[in-house]
Design a protein around this motif. Sequence first.
Motif, PDB file in Angstrom:
ATOM      1  N   GLY A  26       0.802  -1.217   0.000  1.00 19.25           N
ATOM      2  CA  GLY A  26       0.000   0.000   0.000  1.00 19.25           C
ATOM      3  C   GLY A  26       0.837   1.271   0.000  1.00 19.25           C
ATOM      4  N   VAL A  27       2.017   1.190  -0.595  1.00 19.38           N
ATOM      5  CA  VAL A  27       2.894   2.364  -0.700  1.00 19.38           C
ATOM      6  C   VAL A  27       3.335   2.509  -2.153  1.00 19.38           C
ATOM      7  N   SER A  28       3.844   3.656  -2.484  1.00 16.06           N
ATOM      8  CA  SER A  28       4.344   3.849  -3.846  1.00 16.06           C
ATOM      9  C   SER A  28       5.714   3.182  -3.987  1.00 16.06           C
ATOM     10  N   ALA A  29       6.076   2.889  -5.220  1.00 17.60           N
ATOM     11  CA  ALA A  29       7.402   2.310  -5.477  1.00 17.60           C
ATOM     12  C   ALA A  29       8.493   3.260  -5.006  1.00 17.60           C
ATOM     13  N   GLY A  30       8.247   4.564  -5.147  1.00 14.17           N
ATOM     14  CA  GLY A  30       9.217   5.555  -4.680  1.00 14.17           C
ATOM     15  C   GLY A  30       9.457   5.467  -3.185  1.00 14.17           C
ATOM     16  N   THR A  31       8.379   5.225  -2.442  1.00 19.38           N
ATOM     17  CA  THR A  31       8.519   5.077  -0.989  1.00 19.38           C
ATOM     18  C   THR A  31       9.367   3.856  -0.662  1.00 19.38           C
ATOM     19  N   LEU A  32       9.107   2.756  -1.361  1.00 20.26           N
ATOM     20  CA  LEU A  32       9.896   1.544  -1.141  1.00 20.26           C
ATOM     21  C   LEU A  32      11.372   1.807  -1.405  1.00 20.26           C
ATOM     22  N   PHE A  33      11.657   2.512  -2.502  1.00 21.53           N
ATOM     23  CA  PHE A  33      13.053   2.782  -2.859  1.00 21.53           C
ATOM     24  C   PHE A  33      13.695   3.850  -1.985  1.00 21.53           C
ATOM     25  N   ARG A  34      12.912   4.574  -1.224  1.00 18.16           N
ATOM     26  CA  ARG A  34      13.478   5.515  -0.267  1.00 18.16           C
ATOM     27  C   ARG A  34      14.170   4.746   0.868  1.00 18.16           C
ATOM     28  N   TYR A  35      13.601   3.593   1.209  1.00 13.73           N
ATOM     29  CA  TYR A  35      14.165   2.776   2.283  1.00 13.73           C
ATOM     30  C   TYR A  35      15.184   1.756   1.786  1.00 13.73           C
ATOM     31  N   PHE A  36      14.990   1.263   0.566  1.00 12.90           N
ATOM     32  CA  PHE A  36      15.864   0.247  -0.013  1.00 12.90           C
ATOM     33  C   PHE A  36      16.184   0.667  -1.445  1.00 12.90           C
ATOM     34  N   ARG A  37      17.449   0.924  -1.715  1.00 15.15           N
ATOM     35  CA  ARG A  37      17.843   1.424  -3.045  1.00 15.15           C
ATOM     36  C   ARG A  37      17.580   0.424  -4.163  1.00 15.15           C
ATOM     37  N   THR A  38      17.674  -0.864  -3.828  1.00 16.22           N
ATOM     38  CA  THR A  38      17.473  -1.912  -4.829  1.00 16.22           C
ATOM     39  C   THR A  38      16.659  -3.052  -4.211  1.00 16.22           C
ATOM     40  N   LYS A  39      16.158  -3.920  -5.058  1.00 21.42           N
ATOM     41  CA  LYS A  39      15.446  -5.105  -4.577  1.00 21.42           C
ATOM     42  C   LYS A  39      16.402  -5.990  -3.777  1.00 21.42           C
ATOM     43  N   GLU A  40      17.640  -6.068  -4.221  1.00 23.05           N
ATOM     44  CA  GLU A  40      18.633  -6.881  -3.508  1.00 23.05           C
ATOM     45  C   GLU A  40      18.871  -6.355  -2.100  1.00 23.05           C
ATOM     46  N   GLU A  41      18.874  -5.031  -1.948  1.00 21.70           N
ATOM     47  CA  GLU A  41      19.051  -4.442  -0.620  1.00 21.70           C
ATOM     48  C   GLU A  41      17.859  -4.786   0.277  1.00 21.70           C
ATOM     49  N   LEU A  42      16.663  -4.791  -0.270  1.00 26.55           N
ATOM     50  CA  LEU A  42      15.466  -5.200   0.474  1.00 26.55           C
ATOM     51  C   LEU A  42      15.586  -6.660   0.896  1.00 26.55           C
ATOM     52  N   ILE A  43      15.982  -7.511  -0.035  1.00 23.81           N
ATOM     53  CA  ILE A  43      16.132  -8.937   0.256  1.00 23.81           C
ATOM     54  C   ILE A  43      17.182  -9.154   1.344  1.00 23.81           C
ATOM     55  N   ASP A  44      18.320  -8.475   1.236  1.00 30.04           N
ATOM     56  CA  ASP A  44      19.366  -8.592   2.271  1.00 30.04           C
ATOM     57  C   ASP A  44      18.858  -8.130   3.629  1.00 30.04           C
ATOM     58  N   SER A  45      18.107  -7.045   3.645  1.00 27.75           N
ATOM     59  CA  SER A  45      17.574  -6.523   4.904  1.00 27.75           C
ATOM     60  C   SER A  45      16.600  -7.516   5.546  1.00 27.75           C
ATOM     61  N   LEU A  46      15.724  -8.080   4.729  1.00 31.83           N
ATOM     62  CA  LEU A  46      14.786  -9.084   5.239  1.00 31.83           C
ATOM     63  C   LEU A  46      15.536 -10.305   5.769  1.00 31.83           C
ATOM     64  N   HIS A  47      16.512 -10.750   4.995  1.00 30.84           N
ATOM     65  CA  HIS A  47      17.297 -11.906   5.428  1.00 30.84           C
ATOM     66  C   HIS A  47      17.998 -11.628   6.750  1.00 30.84           C
ATOM     67  N   SER A  48      18.576 -10.468   6.876  1.00 28.27           N
ATOM     68  CA  SER A  48      19.275 -10.108   8.105  1.00 28.27           C
ATOM     69  C   SER A  48      18.326 -10.138   9.306  1.00 28.27           C
ATOM     70  N   SER A  49      17.147  -9.594   9.129  1.00 20.96           N
ATOM     71  CA  SER A  49      16.153  -9.573  10.204  1.00 20.96           C
ATOM     72  C   SER A  49      15.720 -10.988  10.597  1.00 20.96           C
ATOM     73  N   ILE A  50      15.443 -11.816   9.607  1.00 18.87           N
ATOM     74  CA  ILE A  50      15.019 -13.195   9.874  1.00 18.87           C
ATOM     75  C   ILE A  50      16.167 -14.001  10.470  1.00 18.87           C
ATOM     76  N   HIS A  51      17.350 -13.796   9.934  1.00 19.33           N
ATOM     77  CA  HIS A  51      18.535 -14.500  10.442  1.00 19.33           C
ATOM     78  C   HIS A  51      18.775 -14.150  11.911  1.00 19.33           C
ATOM     79  N   ARG A  52      18.609 -12.889  12.243  1.00 18.61           N
ATOM     80  CA  ARG A  52      18.775 -12.435  13.624  1.00 18.61           C
ATOM     81  C   ARG A  52      17.753 -13.131  14.541  1.00 18.61           C
ATOM     82  N   ALA A  53      16.491 -13.227  14.099  1.00 19.49           N
ATOM     83  CA  ALA A  53      15.457 -13.883  14.903  1.00 19.49           C
ATOM     84  C   ALA A  53      15.761 -15.369  15.097  1.00 19.49           C
ATOM     85  N   LEU A  54      16.203 -16.039  14.045  1.00 21.84           N
ATOM     86  CA  LEU A  54      16.569 -17.453  14.170  1.00 21.84           C
ATOM     87  C   LEU A  54      17.793 -17.631  15.065  1.00 21.84           C
ATOM     88  N   SER A  55      18.737 -16.743  14.926  1.00 19.36           N
ATOM     89  CA  SER A  55      19.930 -16.789  15.763  1.00 19.36           C
ATOM     90  C   SER A  55      19.565 -16.601  17.236  1.00 19.36           C
TER      91      SER A  55
END
Length: 181
Positions: A26-55
């Motif tokens: 429910g946000v614009s693509a511009g808003t998404l890219f304000r927080y994550f410059r690329t899709k890969e950066e979003l994926i890395d951020s999600l992975h880091s968060s999930i990895h931290r929870a599993l750890s």
Amino acid sequence: MEAAIDLFSTQGFHATPTQQISDRAGVSAGTLFRYFRTKEELIDSLHSSIHRALSDAVDEAIRPETPVEDQIKNVKRQVLHWMFKNPKKTLFFEQFSSSPNITEKAKGEAVIRFSALDELYQKAVSRGILKGINKEVFLANFWYPNFMLIHMHAFGRLQSDVEETIEQSVASMWCGMEQRQ
């Protein structure tokens, strides 16, 4: 972030465009890219968060005052509990862990974050508890059956209740490693 996890876990990374993620969130693509410059950066951020929870789940299950065998079993139980409570995050984590596009940063985090599990393995080997089981086989037996169980659970194909499934998985993992002794 939940919209991205939901889409990535069901469609995969490459089949999920950022426009679809922003639409679902429910946000614009511009808003998404304000927080994550690329899709890969979003994926890395999600992975880091999930990895931290599993750890954290791994670290919470380790009780130095208990025997190493029990600690390994407790870690497996705790990880499975977390996975059953978070199936989409688990499926995302599995996908990411199997991806050939893992960044060097993510690889480094994986080594650091699961060092407690590596230390338990080393203790078990040094005390003669795990004879003839190399680290890769130990880790494969520890992690990969969990992902299959979560897939079955997510698709409504798990026959037993979750608690019974967790206990059977722990027993199965340990029996498979004990046979080498």
